[in-house]
Design a protein around this motif. Structure first.
Motif, mmCIF file in Angstrom:
data_model
loop_
_atom_site.group_PDB
_atom_site.id
_atom_site.type_symbol
_atom_site.label_atom_id
_atom_site.label_comp_id
_atom_site.label_asym_id
_atom_site.label_seq_id
_atom_site.Cartn_x
_atom_site.Cartn_y
_atom_site.Cartn_z
ATOM 1 N N VAL A 97 -7.082 -4.828 1.660
ATOM 2 C CA VAL A 97 -6.548 -5.631 0.563
ATOM 3 C C VAL A 97 -7.054 -5.089 -0.773
ATOM 4 O O VAL A 97 -6.291 -4.987 -1.736
ATOM 5 C CB VAL A 97 -6.926 -7.118 0.746
ATOM 6 C CG1 VAL A 97 -6.608 -7.917 -0.499
ATOM 7 C CG2 VAL A 97 -6.197 -7.696 1.953
ATOM 8 N N GLU A 98 -8.335 -4.711 -0.827
ATOM 9 C CA GLU A 98 -8.874 -4.135 -2.057
ATOM 10 C C GLU A 98 -8.134 -2.859 -2.434
ATOM 11 O O GLU A 98 -7.769 -2.663 -3.595
ATOM 12 C CB GLU A 98 -10.366 -3.832 -1.895
ATOM 13 C CG GLU A 98 -11.265 -5.030 -1.920
ATOM 14 C CD GLU A 98 -12.723 -4.653 -1.706
ATOM 15 O OE1 GLU A 98 -13.054 -3.448 -1.752
ATOM 16 O OE2 GLU A 98 -13.522 -5.575 -1.483
ATOM 17 N N VAL A 99 -7.902 -1.996 -1.459
ATOM 18 C CA VAL A 99 -7.206 -0.735 -1.719
ATOM 19 C C VAL A 99 -5.775 -1.006 -2.174
ATOM 20 O O VAL A 99 -5.274 -0.364 -3.109
ATOM 21 C CB VAL A 99 -7.234 0.163 -0.460
ATOM 22 C CG1 VAL A 99 -6.298 1.344 -0.604
ATOM 23 C CG2 VAL A 99 -8.646 0.628 -0.175
ATOM 24 N N GLU A 100 -5.103 -1.967 -1.545
ATOM 25 C CA GLU A 100 -3.735 -2.288 -1.942
ATOM 26 C C GLU A 100 -3.681 -2.829 -3.369
ATOM 27 O O GLU A 100 -2.782 -2.482 -4.135
ATOM 28 C CB GLU A 100 -3.127 -3.297 -0.973
ATOM 29 C CG GLU A 100 -2.786 -2.691 0.373
ATOM 30 C CD GLU A 100 -2.251 -3.717 1.354
ATOM 31 O OE1 GLU A 100 -2.230 -4.927 1.017
ATOM 32 O OE2 GLU A 100 -1.859 -3.320 2.462
ATOM 33 N N LYS A 101 -4.632 -3.684 -3.731
ATOM 34 C CA LYS A 101 -4.665 -4.214 -5.091
ATOM 35 C C LYS A 101 -4.928 -3.097 -6.097
ATOM 36 O O LYS A 101 -4.301 -3.062 -7.157
ATOM 37 C CB LYS A 101 -5.727 -5.307 -5.212
ATOM 38 C CG LYS A 101 -5.322 -6.600 -4.556
ATOM 39 C CD LYS A 101 -6.378 -7.668 -4.741
ATOM 40 C CE LYS A 101 -5.951 -8.963 -4.070
ATOM 41 N NZ LYS A 101 -6.951 -10.016 -4.226
ATOM 42 N N GLU A 102 -5.842 -2.200 -5.765
ATOM 43 C CA GLU A 102 -6.130 -1.073 -6.659
ATOM 44 C C GLU A 102 -4.896 -0.194 -6.815
ATOM 45 O O GLU A 102 -4.553 0.244 -7.915
ATOM 46 C CB GLU A 102 -7.311 -0.260 -6.109
ATOM 47 C CG GLU A 102 -7.702 0.905 -6.973
ATOM 48 C CD GLU A 102 -8.191 0.490 -8.355
ATOM 49 O OE1 GLU A 102 -7.973 1.275 -9.301
ATOM 50 O OE2 GLU A 102 -8.769 -0.607 -8.478
ATOM 51 N N TYR A 103 -4.215 0.068 -5.723
ATOM 52 C CA TYR A 103 -2.988 0.862 -5.771
ATOM 53 C C TYR A 103 -1.933 0.180 -6.637
ATOM 54 O O TYR A 103 -1.266 0.824 -7.443
ATOM 55 C CB TYR A 103 -2.453 1.071 -4.351
ATOM 56 C CG TYR A 103 -1.168 1.862 -4.303
ATOM 57 C CD1 TYR A 103 -1.189 3.235 -4.323
ATOM 58 C CD2 TYR A 103 0.063 1.211 -4.229
ATOM 59 C CE1 TYR A 103 -0.022 3.974 -4.280
ATOM 60 C CE2 TYR A 103 1.237 1.933 -4.186
ATOM 61 C CZ TYR A 103 1.195 3.315 -4.221
ATOM 62 O OH TYR A 103 2.346 4.040 -4.189
ATOM 63 N N ALA A 104 -1.803 -1.131 -6.482
ATOM 64 C CA ALA A 104 -0.826 -1.864 -7.278
ATOM 65 C C ALA A 104 -1.185 -1.803 -8.762
ATOM 66 O O ALA A 104 -0.303 -1.680 -9.617
ATOM 67 C CB ALA A 104 -0.753 -3.314 -6.807
#
Length: 98
Positions: free
Chosen positions: A37-44
């Motif tokens: 989830v952290e990686v997805e938020k950073e990517y977003a």
């Protein structure tokens, strides 16, 4: 010649061992999920897309399979209604026509 690790695999696990293993697996999963989830938020953030809020999760959205199931359910209900109406019409015709 047997190794010590082979003996451990052949012995049955106790319930406590099994529970510890399950808890460890659950904790590992939670940690991986949190990192994902952290990686997805950073990517977003880096790609200018907005992530859904914590209150609105993908699990709360209706999946295509559920949409199809609901649509088929409505169609089935309407089909049943029409069949009942047609059966009533046929009975009326049979009783009224001599």
């Amino acid at each position: 010649m047997r190794n010590d690790w082979q003996d451990q695999d052949e012995q049955p696990k106790t319930r406590a061992d099994y529970r510890r293993e399950q808890e460890r697996a659950e904790q590992d999963f939670q940690e991986r999920d949190r990192k994902r989830v952290e990686v997805e938020k950073e990517y977003a953030r880096t790609h200018g897309r907005s992530m859904p809020e914590d209150g609105v999760d993908d699990h709360q959205r209706i999946s295509p399979a559920e949409q199809k199931q609901q649509r088929l359910g409505r169609q089935l209900n309407w089909t049943i209604v029409w069949l009942v109406v047609l059966i009533v019409i046929v009975y009326l015709i049979l009783f009224l026509v001599d």
